[in-house]
Design an enzyme around this catalytic site. Structure first.
Site, PDB file in Angstrom:
ATOM      1  N   LYS A   1       0.033   5.379   8.467  1.00  0.00           N
ATOM      2  CA  LYS A   1       0.745   5.540   7.197  1.00  0.00           C
ATOM      3  C   LYS A   1      -0.246   5.593   6.049  1.00  0.00           C
ATOM      4  CE  LYS A   1       2.114   2.182   4.801  1.00  0.00           C
ATOM      5  NZ  LYS A   1       1.703   1.423   3.588  1.00  0.00           N
TER       6      LYS A   1
ATOM      7  N   LYS B   1      -7.646   1.160  -2.765  1.00  0.00           N
ATOM      8  CA  LYS B   1      -7.249   0.799  -1.401  1.00  0.00           C
ATOM      9  C   LYS B   1      -7.467   1.973  -0.453  1.00  0.00           C
ATOM     10  CE  LYS B   1      -5.481  -1.528   2.024  1.00  0.00           C
ATOM     11  NZ  LYS B   1      -4.129  -2.121   2.039  1.00  0.00           N
TER      12      LYS B   1
ATOM     13  N   THR C   1       0.863  -1.183   0.000  1.00  0.00           N
ATOM     14  CA  THR C   1       0.000   0.000   0.000  1.00  0.00           C
ATOM     15  C   THR C   1       0.899   1.232   0.000  1.00  0.00           C
ATOM     16  OG1 THR C   1      -1.782  -1.131   1.182  1.00  0.00           O
ATOM     17  CG2 THR C   1      -1.779   1.276   1.238  1.00  0.00           C
TER      18      THR C   1
END
Length: 287
Positions: free
Chosen positions: A240, A172, A97
């Site tokens: 993150k 995502k 990701t």
């Protein structure tokens, strides 16, 4: 069966690479901690390489699952990077990701070498990786996706292309945005139930089959009520991801007020020493 390199053997990558080996592919692995790569090779009968370039040389596919933008750049184009060693016509599949920006940057670098690049972030957590039941959200060229999808099926229950380069990463982000608000709401609901003197488990049993139900409710309410958070997707990693979400929102002109607020709540959890706790630990800051 294909010749495959897998770069990054964390809690997700280790079992994912294992599923590829079990499916009959010839798998070479690389991990920053070499001992872990050797351990994987002993367990699954593959080969451990000393660096990304050595792992990638001569492979049909190179799969990666590392930590962040900088990690991806390092294994792709850094010293001993994979792209410089890959054969023309090979496919690089990135399960990390990361930002859509670095995805497009690496896709361009790959394309200059005649290498296809598919961004393919995953959802399903460690349990999904171990059971081979991940959801894979892909971006990139249709032909590259069509070649990669049968390989990805070794550890996926659903693999879908959403558009061109970066589309997988943007999808995502949608996933993480939805999870952030949902986990906060679930935390508030369970906290309210406890403070109202209700049996939290009984409450969930009643409501989980209705409109309030969710995967998080079904799979996390027990551990949340027990105060157990030593599992699942870590708060540090969620922050993150949410930073990527918020930066992407600025780029596309989207408003994410709840996401921004929950990001700060996760910051509170980090200050409590919960950086490695599961994301459901939002409940802890409500006590």
């Amino acid at each position: 069966m294909a010749k495959i390199a897998f770069l990054g053997l964390g809690v997700m990558g280790y079992p994912m690479a294992g599923h590829l080996a079990k499916a009959g592919h010839e798998v070479t692995v690389y991990n920053r901690t070499a001992a872990k790569a050797e351990r994987w090779a002993d367990a699954f009968g593959g080969r451990a390489a000393a660096n990304p370039a050595e792992a990638a040389a001569g492979q049909d596919f190179v799969m990666a699952c590392v930590g962040n933008d900088d990690d991806l750049r390092a294994i792709c184009t850094g010293a001993d990077g994979a792209l410089g060693a890959m054969s023309e016509g090979a496919v690089f599949v990135d399960h990390t990701t990361v930002s859509a920006g670095v995805t497009r940057e690496m896709a361009e670098a790959a394309g200059q070498r005649g290498i296809a690049f598919v961004d393919a972030p995953i959802s399903g957590g460690q349990a999904g990786a171990e059971s081979g039941q991940l959801v894979v959200m892909c971006g990139g060229d249709q032909e590259a996706f069509d070649r990669a999808a049968p390989v990805i099926e070794a550890y996926a229950k659903l693999c879908r292309r959403l558009g061109g380069s970066g589309a997988g990463q943007m999808t995502k982000m949608v996933n993480q945005i939805c999870i952030a608000g949902l986990v906060q709401a679930l935390s508030e609901g369970l906290s309210f139930a406890q403070k109202a003197g209700l049996d939290g488990r009984a409450v969930v049993e009643v409501i989980q089959g209705g409109a309030a139900g969710s995967w998080q409710m079904v799979n996390r309410h027990e551990t949340m009520l027990d105060g157990r958070f030593d599992h699942g997707f870590a708060v540090d990693w969620m922050r993150k991801d949410l930073a990527i979400c918020l930066a992407a929102a600025d780029e596309v002109g989207a408003s994410l007020p709840v996401t921004a607020l929950v990001d700060q709540f996760y910051k509170d959890v980090q200050k409590m020493g919960g950086g490695r706790w599961d994301t459901s630990s939002l409940l802890e800051r409500l006590d």
